[in-house]
Structures are given as structure tokens and as C-alpha cells.
Design a protein around this motif. Structure first.
Motif, mmCIF file in Angstrom:
data_model
loop_
_atom_site.group_PDB
_atom_site.id
_atom_site.type_symbol
_atom_site.label_atom_id
_atom_site.label_comp_id
_atom_site.label_asym_id
_atom_site.label_seq_id
_atom_site.Cartn_x
_atom_site.Cartn_y
_atom_site.Cartn_z
ATOM 1 N N TYR A 17 -21.559 -38.740 -70.414
ATOM 2 C CA TYR A 17 -22.761 -39.346 -70.978
ATOM 3 C C TYR A 17 -22.410 -40.003 -72.308
ATOM 4 N N GLU A 18 -23.252 -40.927 -72.745
ATOM 5 C CA GLU A 18 -23.042 -41.582 -74.032
ATOM 6 C C GLU A 18 -23.939 -40.938 -75.086
ATOM 7 N N SER A 19 -23.341 -40.616 -76.223
ATOM 8 C CA SER A 19 -24.111 -40.127 -77.355
ATOM 9 C C SER A 19 -24.549 -41.339 -78.170
ATOM 10 N N VAL A 20 -25.853 -41.503 -78.359
ATOM 11 C CA VAL A 20 -26.393 -42.678 -79.065
ATOM 12 C C VAL A 20 -27.244 -42.218 -80.240
ATOM 13 N N LEU A 21 -27.477 -43.124 -81.180
ATOM 14 C CA LEU A 21 -28.243 -42.773 -82.368
ATOM 15 C C LEU A 21 -29.706 -43.162 -82.183
ATOM 16 N N ALA A 22 -30.583 -42.187 -82.267
ATOM 17 C CA ALA A 22 -32.031 -42.422 -82.170
ATOM 18 C C ALA A 22 -32.566 -42.825 -83.536
ATOM 19 N N LEU A 23 -33.391 -43.877 -83.541
ATOM 20 C CA LEU A 23 -33.952 -44.432 -84.777
ATOM 21 C C LEU A 23 -35.455 -44.601 -84.637
ATOM 22 N N SER A 24 -36.146 -44.619 -85.770
ATOM 23 C CA SER A 24 -37.563 -44.993 -85.714
ATOM 24 C C SER A 24 -37.658 -46.482 -85.419
ATOM 25 N N LYS A 25 -38.784 -46.912 -84.895
ATOM 26 C CA LYS A 25 -38.926 -48.319 -84.505
ATOM 27 C C LYS A 25 -38.877 -49.253 -85.716
ATOM 28 N N ARG A 26 -39.104 -48.711 -86.900
ATOM 29 C CA ARG A 26 -39.119 -49.539 -88.110
ATOM 30 C C ARG A 26 -37.825 -49.422 -88.914
ATOM 31 N N ARG A 85 -19.263 -28.453 -83.649
ATOM 32 C CA ARG A 85 -19.721 -28.403 -82.260
ATOM 33 C C ARG A 85 -20.644 -29.570 -81.943
ATOM 34 N N LEU A 86 -20.695 -30.547 -82.851
ATOM 35 C CA LEU A 86 -21.565 -31.711 -82.660
ATOM 36 C C LEU A 86 -20.726 -32.973 -82.532
ATOM 37 N N ASP A 87 -20.945 -33.728 -81.450
ATOM 38 C CA ASP A 87 -20.156 -34.938 -81.185
ATOM 39 C C ASP A 87 -20.276 -35.962 -82.306
ATOM 40 N N LEU A 88 -21.439 -36.054 -82.930
ATOM 41 C CA LEU A 88 -21.638 -37.035 -83.993
ATOM 42 C C LEU A 88 -20.599 -36.860 -85.095
ATOM 43 N N ALA A 129 -30.897 -39.322 -85.489
ATOM 44 C CA ALA A 129 -30.296 -38.232 -84.719
ATOM 45 C C ALA A 129 -29.446 -38.779 -83.583
ATOM 46 N N ALA A 130 -28.302 -38.159 -83.349
ATOM 47 C CA ALA A 130 -27.444 -38.506 -82.219
ATOM 48 C C ALA A 130 -27.779 -37.591 -81.053
ATOM 49 N N LEU A 131 -28.146 -38.196 -79.920
ATOM 50 C CA LEU A 131 -28.549 -37.433 -78.743
ATOM 51 C C LEU A 131 -27.939 -38.059 -77.497
ATOM 52 N N PRO A 132 -27.816 -37.296 -76.409
ATOM 53 C CA PRO A 132 -27.327 -37.869 -75.153
ATOM 54 C C PRO A 132 -28.260 -38.971 -74.660
ATOM 55 N N ASN A 133 -27.692 -40.028 -74.088
ATOM 56 C CA ASN A 133 -28.519 -41.145 -73.609
ATOM 57 C C ASN A 133 -29.556 -40.682 -72.596
ATOM 58 N N TRP A 134 -29.182 -39.741 -71.722
ATOM 59 C CA TRP A 134 -30.125 -39.305 -70.706
ATOM 60 C C TRP A 134 -31.287 -38.503 -71.300
ATOM 61 N N ALA A 135 -31.041 -37.825 -72.421
ATOM 62 C CA ALA A 135 -32.111 -37.054 -73.053
ATOM 63 C C ALA A 135 -33.115 -37.965 -73.744
ATOM 64 N N LEU A 145 -23.024 -45.669 -80.926
ATOM 65 C CA LEU A 145 -22.215 -45.232 -82.060
ATOM 66 C C LEU A 145 -20.857 -45.927 -81.972
ATOM 67 N N GLY A 146 -20.658 -46.953 -82.781
ATOM 68 C CA GLY A 146 -19.420 -47.711 -82.732
ATOM 69 C C GLY A 146 -19.489 -48.806 -81.683
ATOM 70 N N GLU A 147 -18.588 -49.746 -81.797
ATOM 71 C CA GLU A 147 -18.591 -50.912 -80.904
ATOM 72 C C GLU A 147 -18.387 -50.519 -79.452
ATOM 73 N N LYS A 148 -17.557 -49.488 -79.199
ATOM 74 C CA LYS A 148 -17.271 -49.067 -77.833
ATOM 75 C C LYS A 148 -18.123 -47.888 -77.387
ATOM 76 N N GLY A 149 -18.932 -47.358 -78.296
ATOM 77 C CA GLY A 149 -19.766 -46.216 -77.959
ATOM 78 C C GLY A 149 -18.979 -44.916 -77.979
ATOM 79 N N VAL A 150 -19.689 -43.821 -78.046
ATOM 80 C CA VAL A 150 -19.082 -42.489 -78.005
ATOM 81 C C VAL A 150 -19.482 -41.831 -76.693
ATOM 82 N N TRP A 151 -18.503 -41.712 -75.798
ATOM 83 C CA TRP A 151 -18.753 -41.099 -74.492
ATOM 84 C C TRP A 151 -18.177 -39.677 -74.472
#
Length: 304
Positions: free
Chosen positions: A164-173, A201-204, A239-245, A260-266
Motif C-alpha cells: 500500500y502507499e502511505s500518503v499525507l492527509a491534509l485539510s482542504k484548505r 514503528r511509523l513509516d512516515l 497525518a500519514a495514513l495508508p491510501n486504502w484507509a 510522500l516524495g516524487e515516487k511515493g512511499v510504498w
């Protein structure tokens, strides 16, 4: 004329949505999978799906075979399970620990389906957030640990479930929405919201911030994914969370997300088990069920 492998291949193609992913699921090269489908089409003298469509669009003949697959494959699976139970004569025990806060989305449906097929297996479930589950697994106190942080330990083997890809969740603003992807230094001025576990223990941190020697401005913790997302949506942090979550919340436009990064964090999620149990029929079936449920319920994951 129609073989079991054909039904498995078509089912995988439907569920995966692409030849590449389907080939991984049935453990074939893409070329071998394409050849198998072409061979079946030649036998039946008709096309089974329309090429170069996304998602894959099956013809009427292809849909009929998928209906057959949905009828036949579960029957065969159940029969194999019953025979294994009769041959093995073991009841077994499955004490599971979760080292992943977001895993309940797919693990609970997995356990529900497994209980129906193996009612005689004693099951227990615990959180690995407040103790070290892998030493407990090695001692025999646990039988299976769900983790994304494999540690080399004698007698322990790791079975990959999915990536899965870990992505950064942001507020819409949030100002970082203007970026196509997040750089580590972007978080030097941000409050990062995490689960209450050690940073190692955190991928971020281990996969993104630590290699760049970057520390966030502040760290805040929350127990539940929903609590984290409420804080993110209200602009209290990122927050960094799994894409599926995140999929459901992105669909509702509750928050936004950036790689997270140009190639993403998988990352890869594993089932850690003792080597002496890896061939136990109920264990093999639980892992198979976990993979099936994951790919049928989660969005954005890949075969590991």
C-alpha cells in the motif's frame, strides 16, 4: 474445454482490473496470462473481454464465465477445506495481534469469514500497540502478528499480504495542496498527528523523515483513525495514513491527500507466523482468506 485455471484467471482479472495485477495474483507472467486467455478464446471461438478498456470490460461470454467462476470456485475451496480438516484432524489455536491501527477495516471481515469455515479453531485478538508482539510470537504466546515492520528473528517467517502507499492527509484548505507531492522539509513547520506508538514503528519517520534528517515542528497523537482525520480536517495538523484507509474520506471530500516524495512511499503489510505453523491447514486458509478479503474490500493496494 474450460479448465479450473481459466476460471481463476478470469476471476483475478476482474478483481484486479489489469493484466499486470491479475498475473501477479495467479503467479504467472503477464505474457503467460495473456496466452492462457487467448488459448481459451480460441477454444471457445469468441472474445471474453474488450481489449484496451479501463476498467476491463467483459463481453457477454466473459460475464457468463465469471458467473460460473463465482459458483464453482467457492465450492472447490470449501471442499478442499473440508478434506484438509478431515485429513488433519486438528482444531488449532489462532491468537492474533495487530501492529497496525488501520487494519480492522479488513481484518474483522477476514475473521468473520474464517470463523464460518473453521468454527473449531480457537481464536483471540489483541492489540500490539502497547507491547512488543514479535517476541510474544516467538515465545508461543501469539500465533500471528499483522505488521509492516518485519524483524529478522529465528523461527519466524513473514508472509506478505499486500502493498500500500502511505500518503499525507491534509485539510482542504492546507497550503500543501498546491504541491504535486510532499518533500520531507515541508513537514519541518507542520504538526504531525500519529497513532500513539514509537516513531521507529511509523513509516512516515523511518521511510521519509529520518533519511532526510527532518523533524516535524510538533507531534500530536490520537488513538483512532477517525479522530486523526477529524483533527486533520479542522486544520490541527497533517497525518500519514495508508491510501486504502483514506479512500472513503477522500471520496467524501472530507480531506485531501498527497504522495510522500516524487515516487511515493510504498510499504508492505505482513503476517508474521512461526515457521512450525506455516503449513498448518487452518493457518494457510486464514492467510488465503485475508488476501482475498483485502483485495475485495480495499482500494489502492497491490500484490506484494
Amino acid at each position: 474445454m474450460i479448465e479450473l485455471r481459466h476460471l481463476k484467471t478470469l476471476s483475478a482479472l476482474r478483481d484486479a482490473g489489469s493484466l499486470v495485477e491479475a498475473a501477479e495474483r495467479v503467479h504467472l507472467t503477464q505474457s503467460a496470462l495473456s496466452h492462457q486467455i487467448k488459448d481459451l478464446e480460441d477454444r471457445l471461438n469468441c472474445s471474453l473481454f474488450i481489449r484496451k478498456t479501463k476498467p476491463i470490460c467483459f463481453t457477454s461470454a466473459g460475464q457468463r464465465l465469471l458467473t460460473l467462476a463465482d459458483e464453482v470456485l467457492p465450492m472447490i475451496r470449501n471442499s478442499e477445506r473440508d478434506i484438509a480438516r478431515l485429513a488433519g484432524g486438528e482444531t488449532g489455536r489462532l491468537n492474533i495481534s495487530i501492529d497496525c491501527h488501520s487494519c480492522f477495516d479488513w481484518l474483522m471481515p477476514t475473521i468473520d469469514r474464517f470463523r464460518q469455515n473453521w468454527p473449531e479453531v480457537e481464536m483471540d485478538l489483541s492489540s500490539g500497540f502497547t507491547f512488543q508482539p514479535l517476541p510474544a510470537l516467538a515465545r508461543g504466546d501469539l500465533d500471528l502478528v499483522i505488521t509492516s515492520d518485519p524483524e529478522k528473528r529465528s523461527g519466524i517467517t513473514y508472509i506478505p499480504l499486500f502493498s500500500y502507499e502511505s500518503v499525507l492527509a491534509l485539510s482542504k484548505r492546507h497550503k500543501l495542496n498546491a504541491r504535486k507531492y510532499i518533500q520531507a522539509q515541508d513537514l519541518a513547520q507542520e504538526t504531525v498527528i500519529t497513532y500513539p506508538v514509537d516513531q521507529n514503528r511509523l513509516d512516515l519517520f523511518t521511510r521519509f523523515l529520518d533519511p532526510a534528517s527532518i523533524e516535524p515542528y510538533a507531534i500530536r497523537t490520537a488513538e483512532l483513525t477517525l479522530m486523526i482525520l477529524q483533527l486533520v480536517a479542522s486544520g490541527r495538523g497533517v497525518a500519514a495514513l495508508p491510501n486504502w484507509a483514506l479512500h472513503e474520506y477522500l471520496q467524501r471530500e472530507y480531506v485531501t491527500a498527497r504522495p510522500l516524495g516524487e515516487k511515493g512511499v510504498w510499504c508492505t503489510l505482513y503476517a508474521a507466523i512461526r515457521e512450525d505453523q506455516k503449513n498448518a491447514e487452518f493457518m494457510v486458509d486464514f492467510l488465503s482468506t485475508a488476501k482475498e478479503v483485502s483485495f475485495s474490500t480495499l482500494t489502492g493496494i497491490k500484490s506484494a
